[in-house]
Design an enzyme around this catalytic site. Structure first.
Site, PDB file in Angstrom:
ATOM      1  N   ARG A  10     -15.530  -7.579  34.961  1.00  0.00           N
ATOM      2  CA  ARG A  10     -14.218  -8.223  35.069  1.00  0.00           C
ATOM      3  C   ARG A  10     -13.884  -8.612  36.503  1.00  0.00           C
ATOM      4  O   ARG A  10     -12.927  -9.347  36.738  1.00  0.00           O
ATOM      5  CB  ARG A  10     -13.122  -7.259  34.586  1.00  0.00           C
ATOM      6  CG  ARG A  10     -13.221  -6.894  33.132  1.00  0.00           C
ATOM      7  CD  ARG A  10     -12.448  -5.617  32.862  1.00  0.00           C
ATOM      8  NE  ARG A  10     -11.089  -5.694  33.344  1.00  0.00           N
ATOM      9  CZ  ARG A  10     -10.042  -5.912  32.570  1.00  0.00           C
ATOM     10  NH1 ARG A  10     -10.192  -6.095  31.291  1.00  0.00           N
ATOM     11  NH2 ARG A  10      -8.832  -5.952  33.082  1.00  0.00           N
ATOM     12  N   GLU A  24      -8.798 -33.695  35.921  1.00  0.00           N
ATOM     13  CA  GLU A  24      -9.253 -32.328  35.639  1.00  0.00           C
ATOM     14  C   GLU A  24      -9.974 -32.280  34.286  1.00  0.00           C
ATOM     15  O   GLU A  24     -10.984 -31.585  34.147  1.00  0.00           O
ATOM     16  CB  GLU A  24      -8.061 -31.356  35.684  1.00  0.00           C
ATOM     17  CG  GLU A  24      -8.346 -29.933  35.225  1.00  0.00           C
ATOM     18  CD  GLU A  24      -9.391 -29.184  36.058  1.00  0.00           C
ATOM     19  OE1 GLU A  24      -9.843 -29.704  37.096  1.00  0.00           O
ATOM     20  OE2 GLU A  24      -9.771 -28.068  35.649  1.00  0.00           O
ATOM     21  N   GLU A  32     -18.678 -30.797  34.187  1.00  0.00           N
ATOM     22  CA  GLU A  32     -19.310 -29.620  34.791  1.00  0.00           C
ATOM     23  C   GLU A  32     -19.949 -28.692  33.769  1.00  0.00           C
ATOM     24  O   GLU A  32     -20.933 -28.031  34.076  1.00  0.00           O
ATOM     25  CB  GLU A  32     -18.375 -28.871  35.756  1.00  0.00           C
ATOM     26  CG  GLU A  32     -17.166 -28.238  35.168  1.00  0.00           C
ATOM     27  CD  GLU A  32     -16.232 -27.632  36.222  1.00  0.00           C
ATOM     28  OE1 GLU A  32     -16.656 -27.357  37.356  1.00  0.00           O
ATOM     29  OE2 GLU A  32     -15.050 -27.433  35.896  1.00  0.00           O
ATOM     30  N   TRP A  60      -8.172  -4.662  40.963  1.00  0.00           N
ATOM     31  CA  TRP A  60      -8.210  -6.068  41.384  1.00  0.00           C
ATOM     32  C   TRP A  60      -6.890  -6.241  42.112  1.00  0.00           C
ATOM     33  O   TRP A  60      -5.828  -6.232  41.484  1.00  0.00           O
ATOM     34  CB  TRP A  60      -8.328  -6.961  40.148  1.00  0.00           C
ATOM     35  CG  TRP A  60      -8.048  -8.399  40.405  1.00  0.00           C
ATOM     36  CD1 TRP A  60      -6.839  -9.031  40.261  1.00  0.00           C
ATOM     37  CD2 TRP A  60      -8.973  -9.398  40.811  1.00  0.00           C
ATOM     38  NE1 TRP A  60      -6.976 -10.355  40.568  1.00  0.00           N
ATOM     39  CE2 TRP A  60      -8.273 -10.613  40.901  1.00  0.00           C
ATOM     40  CE3 TRP A  60     -10.343  -9.381  41.103  1.00  0.00           C
ATOM     41  CZ2 TRP A  60      -8.878 -11.805  41.279  1.00  0.00           C
ATOM     42  CZ3 TRP A  60     -10.937 -10.571  41.474  1.00  0.00           C
ATOM     43  CH2 TRP A  60     -10.210 -11.762  41.566  1.00  0.00           C
ATOM     44  N   LYS A 115     -13.798 -30.962  33.842  1.00  0.00           N
ATOM     45  CA  LYS A 115     -14.198 -29.894  32.914  1.00  0.00           C
ATOM     46  C   LYS A 115     -15.345 -30.373  32.039  1.00  0.00           C
ATOM     47  O   LYS A 115     -16.332 -29.675  31.837  1.00  0.00           O
ATOM     48  CB  LYS A 115     -13.031 -29.469  32.000  1.00  0.00           C
ATOM     49  CG  LYS A 115     -11.992 -28.580  32.607  1.00  0.00           C
ATOM     50  CD  LYS A 115     -12.404 -27.146  32.817  1.00  0.00           C
ATOM     51  CE  LYS A 115     -12.965 -26.869  34.158  1.00  0.00           C
ATOM     52  NZ  LYS A 115     -12.238 -26.901  35.366  1.00  0.00           N
ATOM     53  N   LYS A 139     -19.304 -20.256  41.570  1.00  0.00           N
ATOM     54  CA  LYS A 139     -17.882 -19.946  41.392  1.00  0.00           C
ATOM     55  C   LYS A 139     -17.134 -20.129  42.704  1.00  0.00           C
ATOM     56  O   LYS A 139     -16.006 -20.597  42.732  1.00  0.00           O
ATOM     57  CB  LYS A 139     -17.757 -18.505  40.898  1.00  0.00           C
ATOM     58  CG  LYS A 139     -16.350 -18.050  40.628  1.00  0.00           C
ATOM     59  CD  LYS A 139     -15.905 -18.492  39.264  1.00  0.00           C
ATOM     60  CE  LYS A 139     -14.415 -18.394  39.059  1.00  0.00           C
ATOM     61  NZ  LYS A 139     -13.887 -19.479  38.242  1.00  0.00           N
ATOM     62  N   ASN A 177      -2.731  -0.557  35.243  1.00  0.00           N
ATOM     63  CA  ASN A 177      -3.194  -1.932  35.087  1.00  0.00           C
ATOM     64  C   ASN A 177      -1.956  -2.780  34.826  1.00  0.00           C
ATOM     65  O   ASN A 177      -1.230  -2.515  33.872  1.00  0.00           O
ATOM     66  CB  ASN A 177      -4.162  -1.962  33.881  1.00  0.00           C
ATOM     67  CG  ASN A 177      -4.701  -3.337  33.612  1.00  0.00           C
ATOM     68  OD1 ASN A 177      -4.487  -4.261  34.382  1.00  0.00           O
ATOM     69  ND2 ASN A 177      -5.417  -3.476  32.503  1.00  0.00           N
ATOM     70  N   HIS A 210      -9.300 -53.666  36.334  1.00  0.00           N
ATOM     71  CA  HIS A 210      -9.881 -53.995  37.641  1.00  0.00           C
ATOM     72  C   HIS A 210     -11.339 -53.552  37.725  1.00  0.00           C
ATOM     73  O   HIS A 210     -11.867 -53.386  38.826  1.00  0.00           O
ATOM     74  CB  HIS A 210      -9.052 -53.363  38.755  1.00  0.00           C
ATOM     75  CG  HIS A 210      -7.644 -53.879  38.780  1.00  0.00           C
ATOM     76  ND1 HIS A 210      -7.344 -55.172  39.135  1.00  0.00           N
ATOM     77  CD2 HIS A 210      -6.471 -53.293  38.445  1.00  0.00           C
ATOM     78  CE1 HIS A 210      -6.035 -55.345  39.031  1.00  0.00           C
ATOM     79  NE2 HIS A 210      -5.486 -54.226  38.610  1.00  0.00           N
TER      80      HIS A 210
HETATM   81  C1  G6P Z   1     -15.994 -24.392  42.838  1.00  0.00           C
HETATM   82  C2  G6P Z   1     -15.609 -23.889  41.453  1.00  0.00           C
HETATM   83  C3  G6P Z   1     -14.377 -24.647  40.944  1.00  0.00           C
HETATM   84  C4  G6P Z   1     -13.236 -24.514  41.932  1.00  0.00           C
HETATM   85  C5  G6P Z   1     -13.657 -24.953  43.346  1.00  0.00           C
HETATM   86  C6  G6P Z   1     -12.630 -24.538  44.365  1.00  0.00           C
HETATM   87  O1  G6P Z   1     -16.440 -25.700  42.757  1.00  0.00           O
HETATM   88  O2  G6P Z   1     -16.694 -24.063  40.548  1.00  0.00           O
HETATM   89  O3  G6P Z   1     -13.989 -24.140  39.684  1.00  0.00           O
HETATM   90  O4  G6P Z   1     -12.152 -25.306  41.509  1.00  0.00           O
HETATM   91  O5  G6P Z   1     -14.878 -24.315  43.727  1.00  0.00           O
HETATM   92  O6  G6P Z   1     -12.617 -23.144  44.419  1.00  0.00           O
HETATM   93  P1  G6P Z   1     -11.384 -22.287  44.906  1.00  0.00           P
HETATM   94  O7  G6P Z   1     -11.857 -20.854  44.775  1.00  0.00           O
HETATM   95  O8  G6P Z   1     -11.120 -22.669  46.327  1.00  0.00           O
HETATM   96  O9  G6P Z   1     -10.224 -22.599  44.007  1.00  0.00           O
END
Ligand code: G6P
Length: 608
Positions: A27, A481, A488, A75, A485, A603, A101, A504
């Site tokens: 997690r 966005e 990617e 966290w 999605k 990530k 939590n 255009h």
């Molecule tokens: C990477 C991740 C995206 C994210 C971007 C910015 O490309 O795969 O999901 O939006 O980084 O990351 P951050 O941690 O700065 O939001």
């Protein structure tokens, strides 16, 4: 957000707790700890960093005798990820230990009250008030003390409590945070997550909000918050460890999409107190905001697109000019920012190299920086002048979903706050918009419920090479966005286009059966987008539109529909994106892509 686990039985507790905590590692966490009860006293071991450090410190738990204990992976939300802020926390008299939590929203007031009564605090956490309240209310009956304490707490919590006067007992309580009791033979458990229980037992009891359990090796007694016994069904879990980690979902991404109502609630709720918005960033007040002439939003990836969407809300409500800039471009353009420009930086991780560079560049030019970040104590959070956390909880899937929606929700909240503080919104509209903000988690859930057919729609894109996403104004920001999605995780080329720009260039690419996803959620430009749908349809496009569920005009021109619940137009984006995330997810699934770990992506991008 964090993970909790507890054990009472005949075996040594520490190794079982450590094993349970390891099952919660997936997690994401930044510190870990255990409290073990032995011979009428409680001892705590806790460290910042990995669980392996805790295992080393305790020789895999062997050096911690005792058959009863509680454990925690933290966290960070309140206070940096340090040893001292790690859980468990002990009461001043050493009689109680607690793992928690969730978030105690009224912890500051409670902390003041306890300090006034002579209590002292070691950590910066919200949790430490709970354990000292237990000490304050305890008169020899743990159950009564827990009931009294819970009546003082506002927020979300799953708590595990041990008290040295009750040598084989644990009390666990739930309010808006998951809690599961695990039933063994002559031993019992609790955890925030089935994954921690699966190695030990498959018999579980799911706790509901406002219930607490007294757990001993031989019995589980469950009560409501007035102390009335509650009878609960024992359920059998057939999940393997991997399924348990994903909360029963096939992928983390789907789990995180479904979690969004809760995540957005965690972002907004603690900051909306009655009719007031309280932002937890000292100095970000009316006096400061009235001096701001311009806002510049900078970020990377989805966070940048959250900025593009948030821009519309800030401009609409505050009438301050807002520009957006990719953080990877920011420092190369000699950005025109100064002390009257508020630079808003968005980052889930707080560690994106280009975003960090943009913060440094802004500060060097004397611009105040407001960071909206998920990871507490991250570099961006530390560098900024003001930091607001999104409190989305750990995000595991590489493609962000709840990280993005919580950023957008926070931008909306900031927009309304700034509008109020600078006198740009009258009371009536403010109250209306605040109600609309509060209802966003519900609207997001409705958007999931209204679109059960997306897996079937996705089948049609199985062999598609390219998809266009079109929309105007805030719908255009959501198209960006939505297209990101799709590309990617499904590896289908997807391009977002401002619908008015089609003629255009892009319209030359529209031919028979070209998939077009048309976003028609913004009522101001809806009619215009409808004309664009007619244009692409005339060239043979296959149009899947997203509009409010009662919008018969769009329904009559599109081939198929995704539906949006009724939602305040200024804040629609955070709801609108959800069907697009699901569509991307199901498309990637039917193309058998590695959804949680798309190829070539990371990530957190910590290099330029
Ligand atoms: C990477 C991740 C995206 C994210 C971007 C910015 O490309 O795969 O999901 O939006 O980084 O990351 P951050 O941690 O700065 O939001």
């Amino acid at each position: 957000m964090c993970g909790i686990v507890g054990y009472t039985g005949m075996q040594q507790a520490a190794p079982i707790l450590l094993e349970g905590l390891k099952r919660l590692e997936y997690r994401g966490y930044d510190s870990a700890g255990i409290a073990i009860m032995d011979d009428g006293s409680i001892s705590v071991q806790k460290v910042s960093g990995r669980i392996s450090k805790l295992c080393e410190l305790t020789e895999d738990g062997k050096t911690c005798p005792g058959n009863v204990g509680i454990g925690h992976t933290r966290w960070a939300t309140h206070g940096a990820p340090t040893d001292i802020n790690a859980h468990p926390h002990m009461s001043n008299d050493g009689r109680f230990a607690v793992v928690h939590n969730g978030i105690i929203e009224n912890y500051l007031a409670l902390r003041e009250e306890l300090i006034g009564k002579g209590y002292h605090f070691e950590s910066e956490t919200d949790t430490e008030v709970v354990v000292n309240l237990l000490e304050m209310y305890y008169t020899g009956d743990l159950k009564n003390a827990v009931m009294r304490v819970s009546s003082r707490l506002q927020g979300s919590y799953a708590l595990g409590v041990v008290c040295s006067d009750a040598p084989d007992e644990i009390v666990a309580i739930r309010e808006s945070s998951p809690l599961i009791i695990g039933i063994g033979a002559g031993e019992n458990y609790f955890a925030s997550d089935i994954a921690a229980l699966v190695p030990y037992t498959r018999n579980v009891v799911y706790m509901e909000d406002g219930e607490f359990a007294q757990i001993t090796p031989d019995a589980i007694r469950i009560y409501d918050l007035f102390g009335n016994p509650v009878s609960k069904k024992v359920q059998k879990v057939n999940w393997d460890v991997q399924t348990a980690e994903k909360g029963g979902y096939e992928h983390f991404m789907l789990k995180e999409i479904i979690e969004q109502p809760r995540a957005v609630e965690a972002t907004l709720r603690p900051r909306i107190r009655g009719s007031e918005i309280v932002l937890d960033a000292e100095g970000l007040d009316g006096e400061f905001l009235r001096k701001i002439r311009r806002i510049m939003i900078t970020a990377c990836g989805s966070a940048y697109y959250a900025g593009c969407a948030g821009r519309y809300a800030i401009e609409a409500l505050c009438r301050i000019p807002v520009s957006t800039e990719l953080a990877s471009e920011f420092r190369y353009g000699d950005p025109m920012v100064d002390s009257e420009t508020l630079v808003i930086v968005l980052s889930q991780s707080g560690e994106t190299a280009d975003t960090i560079a943009a913060v440094k560049e802004s500060k060097a030019k004397g611009a105040p920086v407001l960071a909206m970040v998920n990871v507490v104590g991250s570099t961006v959070a530390k560098l900024a002048d003001f930091t607001l956390y999104t409190w989305a909880g750990p995000e595991i899937a590489v493609a962000t979903t709840k990280g993005y929606t919580t950023q957008l929700a926070l931008l909306y909240l900031f927009a309304l706050y700034a509008a109020k503080e600078t006198g740009r919104v009258d009371d009536k509209r403010y109250r209306h918009l605040l109600r609309a903000l509060r209802s966003l988690p519900k609207r997001i859930q409705e958007a999931v419920d209204l679109n059960p057919m997306l897996d079937r729609y996705a089948e049609d894109y199985r062999n598609t090479r390219s998809i266009f996403f079109i929309g105007r104004n805030s719908d255009y920001a959501m198209a960006m966005e939505g297209a990101l999605k799709m590309k990617e995780i499904s590896y289908i080329h997807a391009e977002a286009y401002a619908a008015g720009e089609l003629k255009h260039g892009t319209i030359a690419l529209i031919e028979e059966h070209q998939p077009v996803i048309a976003l028609c959620c913004n009522t101001i430009v809806q009619e215009k987008t409808m004309n664009n749908i007619i244009e692409v349809k005339a060239r043979g496009a296959d149009v899947l539109a997203l509009a409010e569920k009662n919008n018969s005009e769009i329904i009559s021109v599109a081939d198929r529909m995704m539906y949006l619940p009724e939602v305040e137009p200024v804040f629609a984006g955070v709801v609108e994106i959800v069907p697009l995330q699901l569509l991307a997810y199901y498309t990637a699934k039917c193309r058998k892509c590695d959804i949680d770990k798309p190829k070539n992506l990371a990530k957190s991008v910590t290099v330029e």
